[in-house]
Scaffold this motif. Structure first.
Motif, PDB file in Angstrom:
ATOM      1  N   VAL A   1      78.992  65.582  45.080  1.00  0.00           N
ATOM      2  CA  VAL A   1      79.072  65.046  43.596  1.00  0.00           C
ATOM      3  C   VAL A   1      79.110  63.606  43.902  1.00  0.00           C
ATOM      4  N   ASP A   2      78.743  62.862  43.134  1.00  0.00           N
ATOM      5  CA  ASP A   2      78.748  61.182  43.009  1.00  0.00           C
ATOM      6  C   ASP A   2      80.277  60.942  42.400  1.00  0.00           C
ATOM      7  N   THR A   3      80.192  59.777  42.348  1.00  0.00           N
ATOM      8  CA  THR A   3      81.392  59.110  41.668  1.00  0.00           C
ATOM      9  C   THR A   3      81.499  59.407  40.022  1.00  0.00           C
ATOM     10  N   LYS A   4      80.546  59.468  39.456  1.00  0.00           N
ATOM     11  CA  LYS A   4      80.573  59.732  38.197  1.00  0.00           C
ATOM     12  C   LYS A   4      81.119  61.324  37.615  1.00  0.00           C
ATOM     13  N   TYR A   5      80.753  62.279  38.682  1.00  0.00           N
ATOM     14  CA  TYR A   5      80.770  63.468  38.241  1.00  0.00           C
ATOM     15  C   TYR A   5      82.491  63.696  38.793  1.00  0.00           C
ATOM     16  N   LEU A   6      82.658  63.142  39.824  1.00  0.00           N
ATOM     17  CA  LEU A   6      84.007  62.982  40.218  1.00  0.00           C
ATOM     18  C   LEU A   6      85.166  62.578  39.107  1.00  0.00           C
ATOM     19  N   LYS A   7      84.536  61.631  38.347  1.00  0.00           N
ATOM     20  CA  LYS A   7      85.450  61.135  37.197  1.00  0.00           C
ATOM     21  C   LYS A   7      85.483  62.246  35.955  1.00  0.00           C
ATOM     22  N   ASP A   8      84.430  62.864  35.937  1.00  0.00           N
ATOM     23  CA  ASP A   8      84.476  63.850  35.032  1.00  0.00           C
ATOM     24  C   ASP A   8      85.484  65.004  35.299  1.00  0.00           C
ATOM     25  N   ILE A   9      85.655  65.210  36.439  1.00  0.00           N
ATOM     26  CA  ILE A   9      86.449  66.562  36.993  1.00  0.00           C
ATOM     27  C   ILE A   9      87.664  65.848  36.778  1.00  0.00           C
ATOM     28  N   TYR A  10      87.925  64.562  36.983  1.00  0.00           N
ATOM     29  CA  TYR A  10      89.174  64.080  36.886  1.00  0.00           C
ATOM     30  C   TYR A  10      89.857  64.022  35.511  1.00  0.00           C
ATOM     31  N   ASP A  11      88.711  63.772  34.619  1.00  0.00           N
ATOM     32  CA  ASP A  11      89.183  63.751  33.119  1.00  0.00           C
ATOM     33  C   ASP A  11      89.509  65.108  32.611  1.00  0.00           C
ATOM     34  N   ILE A  12      88.889  66.015  33.287  1.00  0.00           N
ATOM     35  CA  ILE A  12      89.285  67.461  32.973  1.00  0.00           C
ATOM     36  C   ILE A  12      90.778  67.924  33.389  1.00  0.00           C
ATOM     37  N   TYR A  13      90.885  67.464  34.778  1.00  0.00           N
ATOM     38  CA  TYR A  13      91.965  67.866  35.431  1.00  0.00           C
ATOM     39  C   TYR A  13      93.364  67.020  34.889  1.00  0.00           C
ATOM     40  N   LYS A  14      93.099  65.848  34.269  1.00  0.00           N
ATOM     41  CA  LYS A  14      94.239  64.976  33.789  1.00  0.00           C
ATOM     42  C   LYS A  14      94.722  65.794  32.447  1.00  0.00           C
ATOM     43  N   LEU A  15      94.073  66.596  31.911  1.00  0.00           N
ATOM     44  CA  LEU A  15      94.472  67.146  30.501  1.00  0.00           C
ATOM     45  C   LEU A  15      94.741  68.536  30.721  1.00  0.00           C
ATOM     46  N   LYS A  16      94.961  69.144  31.923  1.00  0.00           N
ATOM     47  CA  LYS A  16      95.494  70.491  32.070  1.00  0.00           C
ATOM     48  C   LYS A  16      96.456  70.499  32.953  1.00  0.00           C
ATOM     49  N   ARG A  17      97.224  71.755  32.897  1.00  0.00           N
ATOM     50  CA  ARG A  17      98.549  72.018  33.464  1.00  0.00           C
ATOM     51  C   ARG A  17      98.057  72.387  34.818  1.00  0.00           C
ATOM     52  N   ASN A  18      98.421  71.447  36.033  1.00  0.00           N
ATOM     53  CA  ASN A  18      97.893  71.727  37.528  1.00  0.00           C
ATOM     54  C   ASN A  18      98.872  72.605  38.304  1.00  0.00           C
ATOM     55  N   GLN A  19      98.157  73.390  38.904  1.00  0.00           N
ATOM     56  CA  GLN A  19      99.032  74.001  39.930  1.00  0.00           C
ATOM     57  C   GLN A  19      98.002  74.124  41.204  1.00  0.00           C
ATOM     58  N   VAL A  20      97.265  73.233  41.252  1.00  0.00           N
ATOM     59  CA  VAL A  20      96.546  73.219  42.452  1.00  0.00           C
ATOM     60  C   VAL A  20      97.319  72.889  43.739  1.00  0.00           C
ATOM     61  N   LYS A  21      96.683  74.318  44.690  1.00  0.00           N
ATOM     62  CA  LYS A  21      97.548  74.251  45.917  1.00  0.00           C
ATOM     63  C   LYS A  21      96.702  73.874  47.096  1.00  0.00           C
ATOM     64  N   SER A  22      95.338  74.257  46.783  1.00  0.00           N
ATOM     65  CA  SER A  22      94.538  73.708  47.945  1.00  0.00           C
ATOM     66  C   SER A  22      93.150  73.047  47.224  1.00  0.00           C
ATOM     67  N   LEU A  23      92.833  72.030  48.090  1.00  0.00           N
ATOM     68  CA  LEU A  23      91.685  71.034  47.591  1.00  0.00           C
ATOM     69  C   LEU A  23      90.525  71.013  48.565  1.00  0.00           C
ATOM     70  N   LYS A  24      89.557  71.216  48.397  1.00  0.00           N
ATOM     71  CA  LYS A  24      88.420  71.123  49.432  1.00  0.00           C
ATOM     72  C   LYS A  24      87.425  70.181  48.701  1.00  0.00           C
ATOM     73  N   LEU A  25      87.278  69.044  49.508  1.00  0.00           N
ATOM     74  CA  LEU A  25      86.349  68.066  49.241  1.00  0.00           C
ATOM     75  C   LEU A  25      85.229  67.920  50.238  1.00  0.00           C
ATOM     76  N   HIS A  26      84.202  67.925  50.098  1.00  0.00           N
ATOM     77  CA  HIS A  26      83.306  67.615  51.150  1.00  0.00           C
ATOM     78  C   HIS A  26      81.611  67.106  50.611  1.00  0.00           C
ATOM     79  N   HIS A  27      81.004  66.599  51.548  1.00  0.00           N
ATOM     80  CA  HIS A  27      79.867  66.037  51.360  1.00  0.00           C
ATOM     81  C   HIS A  27      79.637  65.254  50.194  1.00  0.00           C
ATOM     82  N   LEU A  28      80.680  64.142  49.978  1.00  0.00           N
ATOM     83  CA  LEU A  28      80.466  63.281  48.858  1.00  0.00           C
ATOM     84  C   LEU A  28      79.889  61.949  49.319  1.00  0.00           C
ATOM     85  N   ASN A  29      79.215  61.338  48.433  1.00  0.00           N
ATOM     86  CA  ASN A  29      78.511  60.147  48.937  1.00  0.00           C
ATOM     87  C   ASN A  29      78.719  59.160  47.464  1.00  0.00           C
ATOM     88  N   PHE A  30      78.475  57.852  48.139  1.00  0.00           N
ATOM     89  CA  PHE A  30      78.882  56.902  46.959  1.00  0.00           C
ATOM     90  C   PHE A  30      80.116  56.960  46.450  1.00  0.00           C
TER      91      PHE A  30
END
Lengths: 388, 169
Positions: free
Chosen positions: A84-113
């Motif tokens: 994904v690119d920066t714009k998409y990452l910001k969209d995901i940010y918007d979603i999780y900013k508003l949710k109750r987060n219990q995220v225990k594992s995060l896998k981020l790969h092949h991100l450009n720009f």
């Protein structure tokens, strides 16, 4: 009779825990209350991962879908974000900013720009709950000065082939790591600073993987090696230099249980490894042609898993290694001659499984030990062939 | 001396509705809850301790539980820790047959197995329900458990899409 209504939460969870992830997802479609029950159960959601992948995207993030995801009752514990690119990452940010987060594992790969600031903001949403981060193939375009928060619960950090390893500075404040993996390829050797910082701060580290392709300079760096004051139980490395190898292993001799190396070049190294009396699993990698005139290895009765590549080494080396690890239950080795097999069956009384690597180019008729004869010699051992 | 003491003494339990059942110590010890109670009674107490009241289990369910523990009294029981990693590689045909009962009874059995702390019975009885769900469509599951379909077409479509993004961890 709806058991989710009748039975206590814990018992309904027991029932649904018998299902596979796919079956469980099917069950979410039964009713709103079933979907809500599953979505909010941390015991059931722990086996489900939510994947944002722009390339295989079955469900592009339109504004409607963003709202849907925000309102969905699902509380994901595992997120994967790739390509994904920066714009998409910001969209995901918007979603999780508003949710109750219990995220225990995060896998981020092949991100450009992506910019380091966007990444840092994104991690800021999860820094209190996340226990495991896999961060790989990231090409950060804009580097910002960062003032990041601490990842209080982060236990495992994987930094894999990041083109601009400077983005790893996001993790500079991790202080509770148990496992650190810095692996793959990396163009920059400037990353030494972050590795040193992480090693200095994380005294509870138990697993250290420095299998960097181009990491020779890192591993040769005296500063890094001297920053390993703790007791590891797992260590992996791709390339090692003679200078620091022995000192490192002598300092870890009583703690290491799992060891994986790319190759063994020196007899002294092999001797040191066999004096590690808590070693359970060892992969020596490629064993070079060593001069074994009049030498012995310490008998190591703790080794249960033994793996090595014997392409270049002499039969004496193989015999020596096998004789010195008589309690091996599980062995992986390059294809063996009949003579070696007979030796194995004689010396390794506990051997339960044997995996042999066979090159594709081998003509099976010329195979040093035809498969049928392997089976007749090692009668009570499970044998597996892997063609490479 | 314990010469006259039978190797597997009799024990009595009383259901919530006041029915008394007789079984043996070996059988009843399959229940972690009762095992804990008996260990607290201490020396020489088993024969004289009287009937054990089980306020959370009715007589119909207790009868089923006793049938199961008596059948399995000589088998080694997995602990609740071992049960967590258990895979359904082999189910005893006797158990399979034993669990042929209606949902109402199964729910009571699950609740009792949980209260009495009999991990293997809890595993078997919850698995039995899960087997009824496996390979069924959502509509079939609704009819089986008498659940109302409260989705609008748009809502269910959205959840189906969300599910497509989900993978096995």
């Amino acid at each position: 009779m709806d058991f989710i209504k009748i039975l206590p939460v814990e018992l309904s969870e027991f029932i649904l825990q018998h299902l596979t992830t796919r079956e469980l997802l099917n069950v979410t479609l039964v009713s709103k209350s079933w979907n809500k029950f599953i979505s909010e159960s941390s015991n059931l959601m722990k086996n489900i991962k939510f994947v944002f992948d722009l390339i295989n995207d079955k469900f592009p993030l339109t504004s409607e879908r963003k709202i849907f995801l925000i309102e969905s009752p699902r509380i994901y514990q595992h997120l994967e974000i790739s390509r994904v690119d920066t714009k998409y990452l910001k969209d995901i940010y918007d979603i999780y900013k508003l949710k109750r987060n219990q995220v225990k594992s995060l896998k981020l790969h092949h991100l450009n720009f992506i910019s380091t600031k966007d990444l840092a903001d994104f991690f800021g949403l999860f820094n209190l709950t996340v226990e495991k981060i896999i961060f790989g193939f990231i090409n950060v375009k804009i580097i910002h000065e960062l003032d990041c928060d601490e990842f209080k619960n982060l236990k495992s950090l994987y930094l894999i082939s990041n083109e601009s390893i400077n983005c790893s500075s996001i993790f500079e404040k991790c202080k509770n790591l148990i496992e650190l993996y810095i692996v793959g390829r990396s163009k920059e050797i400037k990353s030494i600073k972050i590795i040193v910082t992480l090693l200095q701060q994380n005294e509870k580290l138990k697993v250290l993987d420095l299998s960097l392709e181009t990491g020779y300079q890192i591993l040769e760096n005296k500063e890094i090696i001297s920053k390993i004051p703790f007791k590891l139980h797992t260590f992996r490395a791709k390339i090692w230099s003679k200078t620091y190898f022995r000192n490192f292993f002598l300092s870890q001799i009583n703690s290491i249980q799992t060891l994986k190396l790319h190759r063994i070049d020196y007899l002294e190294d092999l001797q040191t490894i066999f004096t590690m009396q808590n070693l359970k699993s060892v992969d020596l990698g490629l064993v070079q042609e060593l001069d074994l005139t009049n030498i012995n290895l310490t008998l190591n009765t703790s080794i249960e898993h033994l793996e090595f590549f014997d392409m270049n080494c002499k039969i004496e080396t193989i015999r020596l290694i096998i004789t010195s690890a008589p309690n091996t239950k599980d062995m992986k080795i390059f294809c063996m001659t009949r003579e070696i097999m007979q030796f194995v069956s004689l010396k390794m009384k506990s051997l339960k499984s044997l995996t042999m690597f066979i090159p594709m180019s081998y003509n099976m008729n010329d195979f040093p030990a035809p498969i049928d004869s392997v089976k007749s010699i090692l009668k009570s051992t499970k044998i597996k062939y892997i063609f490479i | 001396m314990d010469i006259d003491r039978p190797s597997d003494p009799q024990v009595s339990v009383v259901s919530s509705d006041g029915t008394m059942f007789h079984t043996t110590l070996k059988s009843i010890l399959l229940s972690g809850t009762i095992k804990d109670m008996i260990e607290h009674i201490g020396e020489g107490g088993v024969e004289n301790m009287g009937a054990i009241p089980l306020q959370n289990v009715d007589s119909k369910t207790l009868e089923i539980v006793i049938k199961w523990i008596e059948h399995h009294k000589d088998n080694i029981q997995p602990t609740s820790e071992e049960i967590k990693d258990k895979t359904a590689d082999f189910i005893d045909p006797w158990d399979e047959n034993f669990l042929e009962m209606d949902l109402d009874k199964l729910y009571n059995l699950i609740t009792a197995a949980n209260y009495l702390n009999i991990p293997q019975l809890l595993w078997l009885s919850t698995r039995k329900i899960a087997m009824l769900i496996k390979n069924r469509t959502p509509q079939e599951i609704r009819s089986l458990f008498n659940i109302e379909d409260d989705w609008t077409p748009q809502e269910i479509e959205a959840v189906q899409k969300e599910n497509q993004w989900c993978e096995e961890k």
